[in-house]
Design a protein around this motif. Structure first.
Motif, PDB file in Angstrom:
ATOM      1  N   LYS A 181      41.418 -52.990   6.502  1.00 36.06           N
ATOM      2  CA  LYS A 181      42.502 -53.188   5.550  1.00 36.06           C
ATOM      3  C   LYS A 181      43.124 -54.568   5.653  1.00 36.06           C
ATOM      4  O   LYS A 181      43.482 -55.170   4.652  1.00 36.06           O
ATOM      5  N   ILE A 199      40.903 -35.684   8.447  1.00 41.79           N
ATOM      6  CA  ILE A 199      42.075 -36.430   8.917  1.00 41.79           C
ATOM      7  C   ILE A 199      41.908 -37.877   8.464  1.00 41.79           C
ATOM      8  O   ILE A 199      40.851 -38.469   8.685  1.00 41.79           O
ATOM      9  N   VAL A 200      42.954 -38.427   7.816  1.00 46.28           N
ATOM     10  CA  VAL A 200      42.956 -39.849   7.453  1.00 46.28           C
ATOM     11  C   VAL A 200      44.011 -40.540   8.314  1.00 46.28           C
ATOM     12  O   VAL A 200      45.172 -40.131   8.313  1.00 46.28           O
ATOM     13  N   ALA A 206      41.637 -48.082   8.132  1.00 51.48           N
ATOM     14  CA  ALA A 206      41.833 -46.698   7.693  1.00 51.48           C
ATOM     15  C   ALA A 206      40.624 -45.904   8.162  1.00 51.48           C
ATOM     16  O   ALA A 206      39.485 -46.255   7.842  1.00 51.48           O
ATOM     17  N   PHE A 242      42.271 -33.101  16.868  1.00 54.88           N
ATOM     18  CA  PHE A 242      43.026 -34.338  16.757  1.00 54.88           C
ATOM     19  C   PHE A 242      43.211 -35.014  18.106  1.00 54.88           C
ATOM     20  O   PHE A 242      43.095 -36.245  18.229  1.00 54.88           O
ATOM     21  N   ASP A 243      43.495 -34.228  19.148  1.00 54.96           N
ATOM     22  CA  ASP A 243      43.797 -34.839  20.451  1.00 54.96           C
ATOM     23  C   ASP A 243      42.589 -35.547  21.052  1.00 54.96           C
ATOM     24  O   ASP A 243      42.725 -36.586  21.694  1.00 54.96           O
ATOM     25  N   SER A 293      49.946 -43.924  11.750  1.00 56.41           N
ATOM     26  CA  SER A 293      50.386 -42.732  11.031  1.00 56.41           C
ATOM     27  C   SER A 293      49.179 -41.887  10.657  1.00 56.41           C
ATOM     28  O   SER A 293      48.065 -42.390  10.544  1.00 56.41           O
ATOM     29  N   ILE A 294      49.423 -40.575  10.502  1.00 54.49           N
ATOM     30  CA  ILE A 294      48.427 -39.666   9.939  1.00 54.49           C
ATOM     31  C   ILE A 294      48.720 -39.636   8.451  1.00 54.49           C
ATOM     32  O   ILE A 294      49.790 -39.202   8.034  1.00 54.49           O
ATOM     33  N   ASP A 295      47.788 -40.127   7.617  1.00 50.07           N
ATOM     34  CA  ASP A 295      48.080 -40.294   6.197  1.00 50.07           C
ATOM     35  C   ASP A 295      47.654 -39.104   5.346  1.00 50.07           C
ATOM     36  O   ASP A 295      48.158 -38.917   4.241  1.00 50.07           O
ATOM     37  N   GLN A 296      46.700 -38.327   5.826  1.00 50.65           N
ATOM     38  CA  GLN A 296      46.300 -37.121   5.092  1.00 50.65           C
ATOM     39  C   GLN A 296      45.606 -36.155   6.033  1.00 50.65           C
ATOM     40  O   GLN A 296      44.855 -36.569   6.929  1.00 50.65           O
ATOM     41  N   VAL A 297      45.853 -34.856   5.808  1.00 53.10           N
ATOM     42  CA  VAL A 297      45.175 -33.803   6.561  1.00 53.10           C
ATOM     43  C   VAL A 297      44.749 -32.722   5.577  1.00 53.10           C
ATOM     44  O   VAL A 297      45.528 -32.339   4.698  1.00 53.10           O
ATOM     45  N   THR A 345      38.759 -42.254   8.097  1.00 50.34           N
ATOM     46  CA  THR A 345      38.659 -40.934   7.466  1.00 50.34           C
ATOM     47  C   THR A 345      37.613 -40.130   8.227  1.00 50.34           C
ATOM     48  O   THR A 345      36.454 -40.541   8.321  1.00 50.34           O
TER      49      THR A 345
END
Lengths: 100, 100, 100, 100, 100, 100, 100
Positions: free
Chosen positions: B43, B10-11, B53, B63-64, B79-83, B55
């Motif tokens: 950032k 998760i990112v 950020a 996730f929770d 935001s969730i940027d990558q999964v 990772t």
């Protein structure tokens, strides 16, 4: 809080006077036994100070000890730019720019 | 829905107050036993907040639980940027720009 | 037409509402047994929708099943951006720009 | 002329109608037994056509068979952008820009 | 002059008519037994000619034979852009730009 | 001064007449027995001269012999752009630009 | 202070007269027995001086000895641009630019 997995990498943005020079500062940081290796890169040189990036790796780094070593050398930590922790060494992911 | 394969990476794009610092936040995230490793990169720094950020990698990330750890630290997920999920670890493909 | 070799990778440009979030959508896609792994990356966020890139890998992916999973999640496929098929996994070649 | 070593890779710049979609076109190309793998990447979408890059690899590719498959799908080959032939797989060399 | 070590790679900038097409030209070059592999990449297309980059690898390439094959195909060598020779395969070094 | 470790790589910026061509010049340089491999890349072509980059690798390169070979071929060394010496082959480090 | 782990790499920004040339200077640096390998790259040439980057690697480099060798050759160290020290060889981390 039991620290099952420790800090593996710390990247620091640091301001230091010209003395000690990078070779001496690197050896000072490396004397902390939690430090396995250190990279110091020069970023900018001003009249009485220089800006450097310090990358430190180990298995269970002690931030406070490292901070004290740097302060005793007259250096000031501007920011912690990256931290890696845990059993698996995780690198930052380069997100692709949006396809246009 | 049986979760045969779990979340592997998760990112997250996160806004946090200056405290806790990155080393402490990384250790907090790493204490969740579903987390195998974590990378936090700075950032942007503002007067009372900083943008980071995060990772996180594991075999079956929750996730929770991660979200709760971050919120208890005063951090907010923008935001969730990558999964990445499933048996095979799939990286995002860099599409070549059109040949002109 | 006998499908001696199947679809190995599909890259999709998708528009979705904010719900379900990326972690849930990734798990939904991963439940299709033809899917070995999935990567979802956020590209753009608007008021009520978000644009994402989905990379799915397997040995014999079933596009129609994947499409149905996405539609049941309220997502719309804008375009199929890349497909890999056959016994050998072939990557797109980066053509060198002309030497001037 | 005895073809001791065959064609190993062909990269094609192709214009196609929206149908068949990329997944179907990739499977059509992969049915030719000289084709070991195929990658199709979308480059540009217009009202009734789309521009794609097709990379095909094998040990002894038959260009005319591939061309026929594409034409039967309503696709037109604009140009052959790269060909690799022979026993050793040779990649294009990236020439360094002149040192100034 | 005894040629203890031969030519291992030749990169050519070539102008050719549209016929023969790249697949046929690649097979013609590959028929020379000193050629282990060949890559032809399209650089620019004009009304009656096209500009291509040809990369040829082998253990003891014969330039004059290759040149003759190209000329018989109606192609003209504009320049030899890179040559590698000797026992060890040496790549061009990318010199770092000056640190400012 | 005892030369315990020799020169391992020399990169030269050279100006030469059009004759001898790159294939012949590479073979001339390769005939020096201290040379294990050579790469010559074309940088710029003028009316009567061309600018080339020559990368030579070996275990104990003799610069004066190489220089003489080049001069006998009518070539002039403009500058020595890189030298590697010693037991360990050290590449130039790419320093990261300053984080802004 | 016991130096458990030594200096592994030093990158220097150096100004030197045209003589000695890079091949000779590299051999001079390599004669120090703490030096395992050295890379010297030319950065800029002026009328009577040239700017070079020297990368030196070893297991326990002695900066003062290296500095003396350079000074005896008429070269001046402008800055120490990077230092690596410790048991583990740590490279500088390339921080990703902020996602916009």
């Amino acid at each position: 809080m039991p620290h099952a997995f420790g800090i593996r990498r710390i990247v620091l943005d640091v301001l230091k006077p010209h003395t000690p020079r990078l070779t001496d500062l690197a050896m000072m940081v490396a004397t902390d036994e939690s430090v396995l290796g250190v990279n110091i890169s020069l970023k900018e040189v001003d009249q009485s100070t220089e800006s450097i990036a310090i990358t430190i790796e180990g298995d269970d780094l002690r931030f406070d000890v490292i901070k004290e070593i740097l302060e005793q050398a007259g250096a000031v930590i501007h920011s912690i730019d990256q931290v890696v922790a845990g059993k698996r060494f995780v690198e930052e992911v380069a997100l692709q720019p949006e396809n246009t």
